[in-house]
Structures are given as C-alpha cells and as structure tokens.
Design an enzyme around this catalytic site. Sequence first.
Site, PDB file in Angstrom:
ATOM      1  CB  CYS A 135      -0.915   0.036   1.135  1.00 56.61           C
ATOM      2  SG  CYS A 135      -2.383   1.011   0.695  1.00 56.61           S
ATOM      3  CG  HIS A 162      -2.954  -3.205   4.490  1.00 53.31           C
ATOM      4  ND1 HIS A 162      -1.642  -2.681   4.911  1.00 53.31           N
ATOM      5  CD2 HIS A 162      -3.459  -2.211   3.660  1.00 53.31           C
ATOM      6  CE1 HIS A 162      -1.737  -1.494   4.444  1.00 53.31           C
ATOM      7  NE2 HIS A 162      -2.637  -1.118   3.718  1.00 53.31           N
ATOM      8  NE  ARG A 194      -9.153   5.564   3.380  1.00 52.47           N
ATOM      9  CZ  ARG A 194      -8.055   5.824   3.047  1.00 52.47           C
ATOM     10  NH1 ARG A 194      -7.795   7.030   2.827  1.00 52.47           N
ATOM     11  NH2 ARG A 194      -6.852   5.115   3.261  1.00 52.47           N
TER      12      ARG A 194
HETATM   13  N1  GLN Z   1      -2.195   6.926   2.153  1.00 49.60           N
HETATM   14  C1  GLN Z   1      -2.396   5.971   1.064  1.00 49.60           C
HETATM   15  C2  GLN Z   1      -3.816   5.868   0.306  1.00 49.60           C
HETATM   16  O1  GLN Z   1      -4.650   6.129   1.154  1.00 49.60           O
HETATM   17  C3  GLN Z   1      -1.907   4.487   1.649  1.00 49.60           C
HETATM   18  C4  GLN Z   1      -2.952   4.147   2.328  1.00 49.60           C
HETATM   19  C5  GLN Z   1      -2.466   2.717   2.756  1.00 49.60           C
HETATM   20  O2  GLN Z   1      -1.089   2.431   3.073  1.00 49.60           O
HETATM   21  N2  GLN Z   1      -3.347   1.750   3.571  1.00 49.60           N
HETATM   22  O3  GLN Z   1      -4.052   5.650  -0.722  1.00 49.60           O
END
Ligand code: GLN
Length: 239
Positions: free
Chosen positions: A93, A190, A127
Amino acid sequence: MTTLHILHLYPKEMNLYGDHGNILTLKKRAEWRGFRVNVTEYHVGDQLPNHIDIIFGGGGQDSGQSKIEADLRAHATELKTLIEQGTPCLVVCGLYQLFGEYFQTGDGQKIAGINILPVQTVAGPKRLIGNIVINSPEFGEVVGYENHSGLTTLAPQAKPFGTVVSGAGNNGNDYTEGAFYKNCIGTYLHGPILPKNPRLADFLLLKALQRKDASIKKLAPLNDSIELHAHSVAAKRPR
Ligand code: GLN
C-alpha cells in the site's frame, strides 16, 4: 548456520492493519526450517545495513508517507540496485505507492516515489475499503484487506501482481492488483498478507536463500493447515 537479514522499512510511519505480522511470518517460517533471522528496523535518518536479503515495507497514512518521502528518496539508488540484483521485496500500500513514481494525495500534494515499480498513483474521490481476493499466476488465490484512497495505474510494460476476483485492487477499474518487477512485489493487500498466503511468504524466503546458495532448490515443507484455514475463511468473508 545461514542467517537471513530482513530489512523492515519505516515500521513507525508505515505499519497499518497488521503489516508487522509479515515480518513475524517471514521470521517464523525461516526459523522453523533451521535458519537464523536478523531483522533491522530502519527509521528515518538511519543508514541502511550492509546485509539485506529481504526488503519489506508496509502501508501508511498520507501524513506518514510525507514524513518518509525525503529519506526514502535519499536511499533510492541503493534500494534500486538491490531490486535490480534480484533481492526479494514486498511493499504494501503506502510503500507500494512510493516504490512507484508518485502518490498524489486528495489535496493535490504530490509525494515523490523512487521509481522502482512502473506505477503512478492519484487519490480518488472515495476510499476503497474491504476484503480482497485476487488471482496471481505465480501464487494462485491470494487474500487480504485493502484500505486506500490511491488509484494506481500500471505503465503499459508493467506486470500486475494479480487479477482482482473480488475487491478493488489497483484502481477498482481495470481488475489489476499490485505490480511485480524482478522479485519485488507491490500490493494493496494488508491483513497482513503473508500469514494467510504462505506460498507468497515462501517465495520471498526461497529467493533470498537462493541468492546465498544457488544449489537450494526448494524449502522444507511446513504444516500449513492453520494458515490455509485462515486463508479460506478470509476469502469467504463479504467485503
Ligand atoms: N495513504 C495511502 C492511500 O490512502 C496509503 C494507504 C495505506 O497504506 N493503507 O492511498
């Protein structure tokens, strides 16, 4: 006795949704087979250690990515050389994005990456959150959990890590997930990813060991019944 040297990049800023479990998995799976493991936690301002057999870096909030940006770029050449030489690497990520060209945040800030993986990332309007299942030519079904605003586009020559079965992956649009270059895998998964996907963990370990001793052809098998059960439970969970 062979010692495997694992580099854990920025465990303070880049460690979300259980990412640290990937280090524990690599360590235990190596130790169960009689190898010694040394983990270096690398922080902003440190020097990279002399021995690096596996590189791991996790995810982080946009603010964490900003904090490490300059330091990561200061080590771009060393990290790129290691990857070009075939050092196995897993970046998840936030660090996946920064192993690429850049991540542009929702407020328009462009966080520069180190250009190892041929990908670009721009934050989208919402998101992308939930469990994810992908299919990878090398590892079969891989399961994890994603939570990112970034929409990642692969360069035309880039090879994805896998194809999305359920979930969003790189951008929720083209069914690609992650990127695979040499022995370096970038992914949004993750969860952490390695405990539930032992084949992937063993790929990283085997590549690392083979770079030390080319006569090693495979790893001693382990009883993965618990890991595979966790995998199948996660794969069945709704998003
Ligand atoms: N900040 C980045 C995004 O929102 C990475 C997020 C993350 O590592 N889960 O895309």
